[in-house]
Design an enzyme around this catalytic site. Structure first.
Site, short mmCIF file in Angstrom:
data_model
loop_
_atom_site.label_atom_id
_atom_site.label_comp_id
_atom_site.label_asym_id
_atom_site.label_seq_id
_atom_site.Cartn_x
_atom_site.Cartn_y
_atom_site.Cartn_z
N ARG A 121 50.55 63.08 40.00
CA ARG A 121 50.57 64.51 40.42
C ARG A 121 51.33 65.39 39.43
NH1 ARG A 121 51.05 61.82 45.37
NH2 ARG A 121 49.09 61.93 46.50
N LYS A 143 45.85 75.58 28.59
CA LYS A 143 44.50 75.22 29.00
C LYS A 143 44.27 73.77 28.61
CE LYS A 143 41.78 79.46 29.06
NZ LYS A 143 40.66 80.21 28.43
N GLU A 185 40.27 81.10 13.88
CA GLU A 185 41.07 81.51 15.05
C GLU A 185 42.25 82.39 14.63
OE1 GLU A 185 39.96 80.78 18.06
OE2 GLU A 185 38.86 78.88 17.96
N LYS A 227 49.44 84.98 20.87
CA LYS A 227 48.91 84.21 22.00
C LYS A 227 49.95 84.11 23.12
CE LYS A 227 46.28 80.45 23.74
NZ LYS A 227 45.33 79.39 23.52
N GLU A 237 43.91 83.84 33.13
CA GLU A 237 42.73 84.61 32.75
C GLU A 237 42.15 85.37 33.93
OE1 GLU A 237 40.54 82.40 29.73
OE2 GLU A 237 38.72 83.45 30.30
N ARG A 242 43.57 87.72 28.85
CA ARG A 242 43.44 86.43 28.16
C ARG A 242 42.00 86.21 27.69
NH1 ARG A 242 46.32 80.56 29.28
NH2 ARG A 242 45.32 79.57 27.51
N ASN A 246 38.67 84.97 23.74
CA ASN A 246 37.34 84.36 23.58
C ASN A 246 36.44 85.16 22.65
OD1 ASN A 246 38.00 82.26 25.34
ND2 ASN A 246 37.48 83.51 27.12
N HIS A 249 33.31 83.79 21.02
CA HIS A 249 33.01 82.50 21.64
C HIS A 249 31.67 82.49 22.38
CE1 HIS A 249 37.08 81.64 20.49
NE2 HIS A 249 37.06 80.45 21.03
N HIS A 253 29.38 79.85 21.17
CA HIS A 253 28.98 78.77 22.07
C HIS A 253 27.48 78.51 21.96
CE1 HIS A 253 28.95 76.31 25.75
NE2 HIS A 253 27.79 76.92 25.98
N HIS A 267 33.69 73.85 15.84
CA HIS A 267 33.98 74.91 16.80
C HIS A 267 34.45 76.20 16.11
CE1 HIS A 267 35.42 76.90 20.42
NE2 HIS A 267 36.61 77.05 19.85
P1 NAD Z 1 40.15 67.65 16.55
O1 NAD Z 1 41.26 67.46 17.47
O2 NAD Z 1 38.90 66.88 16.80
O3 NAD Z 1 40.64 67.40 15.06
C1 NAD Z 1 39.72 67.53 14.01
C2 NAD Z 1 39.69 66.28 13.12
O4 NAD Z 1 40.84 66.26 12.31
C3 NAD Z 1 39.70 64.96 13.88
O5 NAD Z 1 38.91 64.05 13.18
C4 NAD Z 1 41.17 64.52 13.81
O6 NAD Z 1 41.31 63.14 13.90
C5 NAD Z 1 41.55 65.03 12.45
N1 NAD Z 1 42.96 65.38 12.24
C6 NAD Z 1 43.74 66.11 13.05
N2 NAD Z 1 44.91 66.38 12.45
C7 NAD Z 1 44.88 65.78 11.24
C8 NAD Z 1 45.78 65.73 10.15
N3 NAD Z 1 46.93 66.41 10.17
N4 NAD Z 1 45.43 64.99 9.08
C9 NAD Z 1 44.23 64.35 9.04
N5 NAD Z 1 43.31 64.41 10.02
C10 NAD Z 1 43.64 65.12 11.11
O7 NAD Z 1 39.67 69.19 16.50
P2 NAD Z 1 40.41 70.59 16.69
O8 NAD Z 1 39.60 71.55 15.94
O9 NAD Z 1 41.87 70.51 16.45
O10 NAD Z 1 40.25 70.86 18.25
C11 NAD Z 1 38.99 71.11 18.83
C12 NAD Z 1 39.15 71.02 20.33
O11 NAD Z 1 40.08 72.00 20.76
C13 NAD Z 1 37.87 71.26 21.09
O12 NAD Z 1 37.70 70.25 22.05
C14 NAD Z 1 38.11 72.60 21.79
O13 NAD Z 1 37.45 72.68 23.04
C15 NAD Z 1 39.61 72.57 21.96
N6 NAD Z 1 40.24 73.89 22.10
C16 NAD Z 1 41.10 74.08 23.13
C17 NAD Z 1 41.73 75.29 23.31
C18 NAD Z 1 42.72 75.47 24.39
O14 NAD Z 1 43.20 76.60 24.62
N7 NAD Z 1 43.11 74.41 25.08
C19 NAD Z 1 41.49 76.34 22.39
C20 NAD Z 1 40.60 76.13 21.34
C21 NAD Z 1 39.97 74.89 21.20
N1 GLY Z 2 41.58 79.64 23.49
C1 GLY Z 2 41.43 80.53 24.59
C2 GLY Z 2 42.57 80.52 25.54
O1 GLY Z 2 43.53 79.80 25.37
O2 GLY Z 2 42.53 81.23 26.51
#
Ligand code: NAD
Ligand code: GLY
Length: 369
Positions: A121, A143, A185, A227, A237, A242, A246, A249, A253, A267
């Site tokens: 929990r 998020k 971003e 942020k 949001e 917030r 997007n 996006h 998307h 992305h």
């Molecule tokens: P990711 O986590 O897949 O990382 C990208 C690649 O880089 C992977 O292969 C990873 O293993 C590698 N990597 C990471 N750090 C490294 C480093 N320092 N050295 C070498 N390799 C490294 O991708 P991302 O772009 O960081 O994240 C994408 C995800 O984030 C998506 O799932 C998206 O939905 C999510 N996201 C979430 C929010 C939120 O507010 N929670 C906002 C934007 C995106």
């Molecule tokens: N990346 C969008 C949010 O955090 O709301």
């Protein structure tokens, strides 16, 4: 070192940004290590590139490390790997008062945050983001999510970390394409409501992408400060503020969906092309000066990010792309809220967008591509 506070009453926390802080992480994390131990969840790429630095620092501070290493990639944000992670954390006897460390990009951060929100929990978690996208966006704001058959990020929670520790030097091992995608971003914050920051991006974006430490630290600090302010104002949001995060996006998307959420379009690359489309569509509606839309396109082009349908490898017509948008979770009561702009730094949420008109605009874009 810079410290940005996310002000959320009892859920407030600090974001610490400092070049090389991973090698000094022990002093920041040791106070969160109950019984002198921390579980660090990461993926295979990050385990090879950055985990040894964190482990050495924690051990130096007298903290034992239990690594949990998952496969890299978006498919790790799945029921299967959530279950695998929860089972591993339960086997390690994680209690509610414990902190779990997420070392990695947005995939690891989103998965670990969600697991922490439901384990017994709710236990605590700490974000140590290692991609530019995660450092400027996903590690902040709480998020968390996994993907399901019905789509991306459809199962998740709002659950804030206890601390975010950002070391820009971790980007030294990140593939250049991933850094560039994350940079979209950064640009986004300028386009939302900070025209001076967009001008800074135009002047210094190349330095940041070339690995300039000062430029990286400055952009990360300014992005997370923006942020943090938005999240403190509209954590869940609900007010619409917030939702400004997007920008790009909804178009993005649709582009990601059309390319099968594959390596063809990361992305951040989808967000880049999506922002360019949102500005050009705003200009077409007469809302935004054409010069501003042109500036956005020019900057994205200059740093090598996609800024149109061809660059995003998208061949679908307007109707097919709008159909993808309608599957987006942001559709509320049958309408599709759209982020448009009155100019650089003047993004707003519109509820009056006519989807047939968006499809016609995308057909024009496709014809011009
Ligand atoms: P990711 O986590 O897949 O990382 C990208 C690649 O880089 C992977 O292969 C990873 O293993 C590698 N990597 C990471 N750090 C490294 C480093 N320092 N050295 C070498 N390799 C490294 O991708 P991302 O772009 O960081 O994240 C994408 C995800 O984030 C998506 O799932 C998206 O939905 C999510 N996201 C979430 C929010 C939120 O507010 N929670 C906002 C934007 C995106
Ligand atoms: N990346 C969008 C949010 O955090 O709301």
């Amino acid at each position: 070192m810079a410290i940005v506070r996310v002000a959320l009453d009892s859920r407030s926390y600090d974001i610490v940004i400092e070049q090389g802080v991973l090698d000094r992480a022990g002093s920041h994390l040791a106070p969160h290590a109950r019984k002198g131990r921390l579980v660090v969840v990461t993926d295979r790429h990050v385990a090879a590139a950055q985990l040894p630095r964190l482990e050495a620092s924690l051990r130096g501070a007298g903290v034992a490390v239990e690594p949990v290493i998952l496969p890299p990639g978006e498919q790790t944000k799945s029921w299967r790997h959530l279950e695998e992670l929860l089972d591993a954390l339960l086997a390690l006897e994680i209690e509610r008062g414990d902190h779990v460390v997420a070392l990695g990009g947005g995939v690891i951060g989103d998965l670990v945050g969600f697991a922490a929100s439901i384990l017994k929990r709710g236990c605590h978690f700490i974000q140590v983001p290692t991609t530019l996208l995660a450092q400027v966006d996903s590690s902040v704001g709480g998020k968390t999510a996994i993907n399901s058959k019905a789509g991306k990020n459809l199962v998740g929670s709002f659950y804030q970390p206890s601390l975010v520790l950002i070391d820009p030097s971790t980007l030294d091992t990140l593939p250049a394409r991933e850094t560039r995608a994350g940079y979209a971003e950064v640009v986004k914050y300028g386009l939302i409501d900070d025209p001076d920051f967009f001008a800074w991006c135009e002047a210094k974006g190349h330095d940041l992408l070339a690995g300039d430490a000062q430029a990286r630290e400055y952009a990360i600090e300014r992005s997370v400060a923006a942020k943090a302010a938005i999240v403190a104002d509209d954590e869940r949001e609900t007010s619409g503020r917030r939702a400004l995060l997007n920008l790009g996006h909804t178009f993005g998307h649709a582009l990601e969906a059309d390319t099968g959420f594959s390596d063809l379009l990361l992305h951040g690359e989808g967000v880049a092309a999506g922002m360019a489309l949102a500005f050009r569509y705003s200009a077409r509606l007469g809302l935004c000066p054409a010069e501003d839309a042109e500036r956005v396109t020019t900057h994205l082009k200059a740093v090598g990010l996609p800024h149109d349908l061809a660059g995003a490898h998208v061949k679908a017509d307007g109707a097919a792309l709008v159909a993808h948008m309608l599957h987006d979770k942001k559709m509320a009561a049958g309408t599709l809220p759209f982020l448009l702009a009155r100019g650089i730094g003047r993004t707003f949420l519109s509820k009056d967008v006519v989807l047939d008109d968006v499809a016609a605009f995308l057909d024009e874009e496709q014809a011009a591509a």
